[in-house]
Enzyme design. Structure first.
Site, short mmCIF file in Angstrom:
data_model
loop_
_atom_site.label_atom_id
_atom_site.label_comp_id
_atom_site.label_asym_id
_atom_site.label_seq_id
_atom_site.Cartn_x
_atom_site.Cartn_y
_atom_site.Cartn_z
N GLU A 169 -11.70 -0.74 -5.14
CA GLU A 169 -11.69 -0.17 -3.92
C GLU A 169 -11.75 1.35 -3.96
O GLU A 169 -10.81 2.04 -4.00
CB GLU A 169 -10.61 -0.57 -3.24
CG GLU A 169 -10.34 -0.38 -1.73
CD GLU A 169 -9.03 -0.69 -1.04
OE1 GLU A 169 -8.40 -1.74 -1.62
OE2 GLU A 169 -8.71 0.02 -0.10
N HIS A 204 1.05 -1.44 0.00
CA HIS A 204 0.04 -0.06 0.15
C HIS A 204 0.89 1.08 -0.12
O HIS A 204 1.96 1.26 0.58
CB HIS A 204 -0.91 0.01 1.29
CG HIS A 204 -1.74 1.05 1.38
ND1 HIS A 204 -1.71 2.31 1.80
CD2 HIS A 204 -3.30 0.88 1.03
CE1 HIS A 204 -2.66 3.06 1.90
NE2 HIS A 204 -3.76 2.25 1.34
#
Lengths: 337, 133
Positions: free
Chosen positions: A303, A144
């Site tokens: 997402e 991430h």
């Protein structure tokens, strides 16, 4: 031809779930009605009360809802809560137990993959491998923003994976790690809150400057908080810094190729799709063909995360647009192949 | 945006010596109670001492110092918690400007052995309702 399959993570609808507007089952029904999927991703500690304890009754209800609406469980997000105690970090033994319980819940619910996080060290990951093999669940460490495929903790796992050579361990790229800039909706939101243009311009310049070099994320977030305070951003300073440096990453999209063979799931992170169906900062036109050509045939979960600052856009509409965009890109890529 | 939801409107109650209202977790997921590192409450710009601040999850009420060891008890993401603050002479009848800063530790984010604590501040003016809870 095979290739990436689409899915959705219910994290996209956090504002609606948090507000109590939808239960888990209602969210699944709503996502199905809007044509999302077929992959369904869930965060254990968000969607499931008392997680990782899952009752037989809950397992039955969940599996029934998934089947009824034509979804396939894609990934259960587990959390590596190494700092859940106030007095000390969890030991290796405790962390193995903490994660084992979550992996067992994933298997009961029918998820083929779990999402792990950076604090799971190679030693912890290796100790979980026998359980993963026995339950036939793959575990992917999420990369991430502001991590990259070259971050030390990622390199340590890549070395482990080279040594173990198992299909049950891998990575989960999050597309927010490889963006082209800060989302326009961040600037629009904070301009409306009265943050001066000169600060927003300075943040954009800083992002561009960071794009040209490696940096230590925690340090740069701190620097940006200081910059924001100098311009009188007050209570907005921390969020602005986190949104700017923490979740709009600088990695070269092509760098995902280095770990492509170990990708077990993908977070198709995005912050907004404009009315023309275009994403201003996540280069899906580049990313999706890259993964298709790399032989990736798992799920790409839509997402949506613009809700952190954008309180006016409809998360459901955003995901519908992003899935349309993804289908179009993949179809064009297939046609050209 | 979840920060703006910390204080739940329509939940303020007052009695002779206390004032109470619901708060929500400003995070996308449930967290152990041990991750609630602090709750600072101001009523009409006056700070309430930590010793006069209480928080209830479900039927169990805790002082702020009680939370640190509770890593196996959970604040569920969809559940409100009830904050109660006390003052010897009470607070009057309102409306009140309630100012809450909630410090929560994010247990899976650790940078160079440093824990991440988010300080989420929410300020709302609330008018007390009637009834008891």
């Amino acid at each position: 031809m095979s290739g990436p399959r689409l899915g959705v993570t219910l994290y996209s609808f956090t504002p609606d779930f948090h507000a109590g507007r939808y239960t888990l089952e209602e969210l699944i029904a709503k996502a199905a009605a809007l044509g999302m999927g077929p992959g369904l991703e869930v965060i254990g500690f968000q969607s499931i009360r008392d997680f990782p304890r899952v009752t037989d009754d809950f397992v039955l209800r969940f599996r029934r809802a998934v089947d009824e609406h034509g979804f396939e469980p894609s990934c259960l997000d587990i959390n590596v809560d190494v700092a859940n105690r106030s007095d000390r970090f969890l030991t290796e033994d405790e962390l193995v137990d903490y994660l084992s319980a979550q992996i067992e819940a994933a298997a009961k619910l029918g998820f083929p993959v779990v999402r792990s996080q950076a604090p799971a060290t190679p030693a912890v990951v290796e100790r979980l491998l026998p359980l993963l093999e026995r339950l036939e669940v793959k575990m992917g460490a999420e990369i991430h923003s502001a991590s990259t495929v070259e971050s030390p903790w990622v390199v340590a796992l890549r070395d482990l994976y080279d040594r173990l050579d198992t299909p049950y361990l891998g990575f989960i790229p999050d597309f927010g790690a490889s963006t082209l800039g800060i989302s326009p909706s961040v600037y629009e939101t904070y301009r409306a809150k009265g943050v001066p243009d000169e600060l927003l311009d300075a943040i954009a310049e800083r992002w561009d400057e960071l794009h040209t070099r490696t940096f230590e994320p925690g340090e740069e977030i701190g620097n940006l908080i200081g910059l924001a305070h100098q311009h009188g951003a007050g209570d907005h300073a921390v969020n602005l810094a986190v949104f700017a440096v923490g979740i709009h990453g600088h990695a070269d999209p092509l760098a995902w190729s280095e770990i492509m063979d170990d990708v077990v799931h993908v977070h198709g992170k995005f912050f907004a799709i404009d009315e023309d169906g275009h994403d201003p900062v996540v280069p899906f036109e580049q990313l999706l063909p890259l993964f298709a050509d790399g032989g990736y045939d798992g799920y790409v979960s839509s997402e949506y995360e613009g809700w952190h600052w954008d309180t006016t856009s409809d998360p459901f509409e955003m995901v519908v647009r992003q899935q349309e965009l993804s289908r179009r890109i993949l179809a064009e890529h297939d046609a050209a192949a | 945006m979840l920060t703006d939801r910390v204080i739940e409107e329509g939940t303020l109650l007052v009695d002779e010596d206390s004032l109470s209202f619901d708060i929500r977790i400003p995070w996308y997921r449930s967290l152990p109670l041990s991750c609630v590192e602090g709750i600072e409450v101001r009523v009409d710009s006056t700070s309430v001492p930590a010793a006069d601040t209480w928080i209830a999850f479900g039927d169990t009420t805790y002082g702020l110092d009680d939370l640190a060891p509770l890593y196996d008890d959970w604040w569920t993401v969809t559940d409100p918690a009830r904050v109660r603050v006390q003052a010897p002479g009470g607070f009057g009848s309102g409306p009140f400007e309630i100012d809450v800063t909630l410090s929560i530790r994010i247990p899976y984010i650790v940078e160079r052995d440093r824990r991440l604590v988010m300080r989420e501040r929410c300020v709302k003016t609330l008018t007390p309702g009637s009834g008891s809870r």
